[in-house]
Write a protein that holds these residues in place. Sequence first.
Motif, mmCIF file in Angstrom:
data_model
loop_
_atom_site.group_PDB
_atom_site.id
_atom_site.type_symbol
_atom_site.label_atom_id
_atom_site.label_comp_id
_atom_site.label_asym_id
_atom_site.label_seq_id
_atom_site.Cartn_x
_atom_site.Cartn_y
_atom_site.Cartn_z
ATOM 1 N N ASP A 13 1.177 18.976 -11.611
ATOM 2 C CA ASP A 13 0.463 18.527 -12.855
ATOM 3 C C ASP A 13 -0.075 16.713 -12.266
ATOM 4 O O ASP A 13 -0.850 16.593 -12.173
ATOM 5 C CB ASP A 13 1.218 18.501 -13.884
ATOM 6 N N ALA A 14 1.015 16.058 -11.577
ATOM 7 C CA ALA A 14 1.015 14.362 -11.316
ATOM 8 C C ALA A 14 -0.383 14.900 -10.464
ATOM 9 O O ALA A 14 -1.511 14.086 -10.259
ATOM 10 C CB ALA A 14 2.473 13.640 -11.290
ATOM 11 N N SER A 17 -3.731 15.300 -12.217
ATOM 12 C CA SER A 17 -3.987 14.188 -12.454
ATOM 13 C C SER A 17 -5.358 13.039 -11.901
ATOM 14 O O SER A 17 -6.002 12.412 -11.467
ATOM 15 C CB SER A 17 -3.974 13.560 -13.744
ATOM 16 N N THR A 18 -3.798 12.870 -10.598
ATOM 17 C CA THR A 18 -4.410 11.804 -10.001
ATOM 18 C C THR A 18 -5.436 11.939 -8.921
ATOM 19 O O THR A 18 -7.101 11.761 -8.694
ATOM 20 C CB THR A 18 -3.245 11.438 -8.650
ATOM 21 N N ILE A 21 -8.656 12.030 -11.011
ATOM 22 C CA ILE A 21 -8.592 10.238 -11.653
ATOM 23 C C ILE A 21 -9.484 9.195 -10.146
ATOM 24 O O ILE A 21 -10.476 8.986 -10.605
ATOM 25 C CB ILE A 21 -7.020 9.469 -11.617
ATOM 26 N N ALA A 41 -11.011 6.685 -16.596
ATOM 27 C CA ALA A 41 -10.305 7.554 -17.665
ATOM 28 C C ALA A 41 -11.055 8.841 -18.064
ATOM 29 O O ALA A 41 -10.464 9.410 -18.372
ATOM 30 C CB ALA A 41 -8.987 6.755 -18.265
ATOM 31 N N VAL A 46 -8.795 12.025 -18.838
ATOM 32 C CA VAL A 46 -6.835 11.997 -18.834
ATOM 33 C C VAL A 46 -6.822 10.948 -19.613
ATOM 34 O O VAL A 46 -7.477 10.065 -19.903
ATOM 35 C CB VAL A 46 -6.427 11.609 -16.984
ATOM 36 N N ALA A 47 -5.384 10.834 -20.559
ATOM 37 C CA ALA A 47 -5.380 9.482 -21.139
ATOM 38 C C ALA A 47 -5.562 8.265 -21.023
ATOM 39 O O ALA A 47 -5.028 8.180 -18.875
ATOM 40 C CB ALA A 47 -4.557 9.278 -21.436
ATOM 41 N N ARG A 48 -5.672 7.250 -21.474
ATOM 42 C CA ARG A 48 -5.716 5.755 -20.453
ATOM 43 C C ARG A 48 -4.770 5.540 -20.544
ATOM 44 O O ARG A 48 -4.408 4.711 -18.605
ATOM 45 C CB ARG A 48 -6.841 4.858 -21.069
ATOM 46 N N THR A 50 -2.477 7.264 -18.313
ATOM 47 C CA THR A 50 -2.062 8.076 -17.468
ATOM 48 C C THR A 50 -2.317 7.114 -16.147
ATOM 49 O O THR A 50 -2.447 7.500 -15.468
ATOM 50 C CB THR A 50 -2.794 9.361 -17.694
ATOM 51 N N ARG A 53 -0.543 4.753 -15.566
ATOM 52 C CA ARG A 53 0.884 5.355 -14.661
ATOM 53 C C ARG A 53 0.943 5.559 -13.373
ATOM 54 O O ARG A 53 1.241 4.753 -12.582
ATOM 55 C CB ARG A 53 1.175 6.271 -15.449
ATOM 56 N N ARG A 54 -0.513 5.995 -13.270
ATOM 57 C CA ARG A 54 -0.967 6.172 -11.457
ATOM 58 C C ARG A 54 -1.076 5.292 -10.570
ATOM 59 O O ARG A 54 -0.841 4.596 -9.246
ATOM 60 C CB ARG A 54 -2.184 7.454 -11.745
#
Length: 212
Positions: A13-14, A17-18, A21, A41, A46-48, A50, A53-54
């Motif tokens: 999942d990470a 999402s990366t 982004i 974002a 995705v959430a800001r 996120t 965090r990445r």
Amino acid sequence: MSGGGPSRRVRADAERSTARILEAAEDVLAADPNAPLERIADAAGVARATVHRRFSSRTALLDALAAQLNERYVRALAETRVTTAPPLVALQRLTETVFNLKLSHRFAVQLDAAVTPEVLAGLDLLFARLRDAGVITALDPVWCRRVYLALLHEAHDLPADSPVLTALSAGSEVEARINLLVDTVIGALGGTDTTNGLLVRSVRTSASDDRT
């Protein structure tokens, strides 16, 4: 049952999402190089938090875009076989690939970090092979590479209705740009037989034969 299933799903999942982004960042920053991470974002869905965090900072995001493009440059050098294919064939194949990358990575191609010493060394080797094969006469591969990269940007940015492009007989606008770039570079570096795209068309024939 093997352990670690949930952690693998979290990692997957990470990674997804990366990837979203980075894809969104390429599109958003190509339109507005100063766009904030929050807009990226939103475009990625995705959430800001996120994005933050990445990527701990805007610089970290730009570094990731540059690294992604550099990886594709390195892959292109390998796939076009710049070390073993006939050098003129390799130049034509590489030019086609680079034009496609410039279209799909309109922002990242402007980042100096996207072109690492490994990529530059691959280009230098290709121009050394072109010289050794007698295709060009210019002696310094570094100079040849700099000429190629400068003309690549010019050929890419040329208006589609430019007489320089429309005068070339090619199947598409991209092919016309490839013809123009390869012909011009070979001629500028002391090569011959570069008129009207005939050189590139003969290269395509050689490339087809080389693949079979």
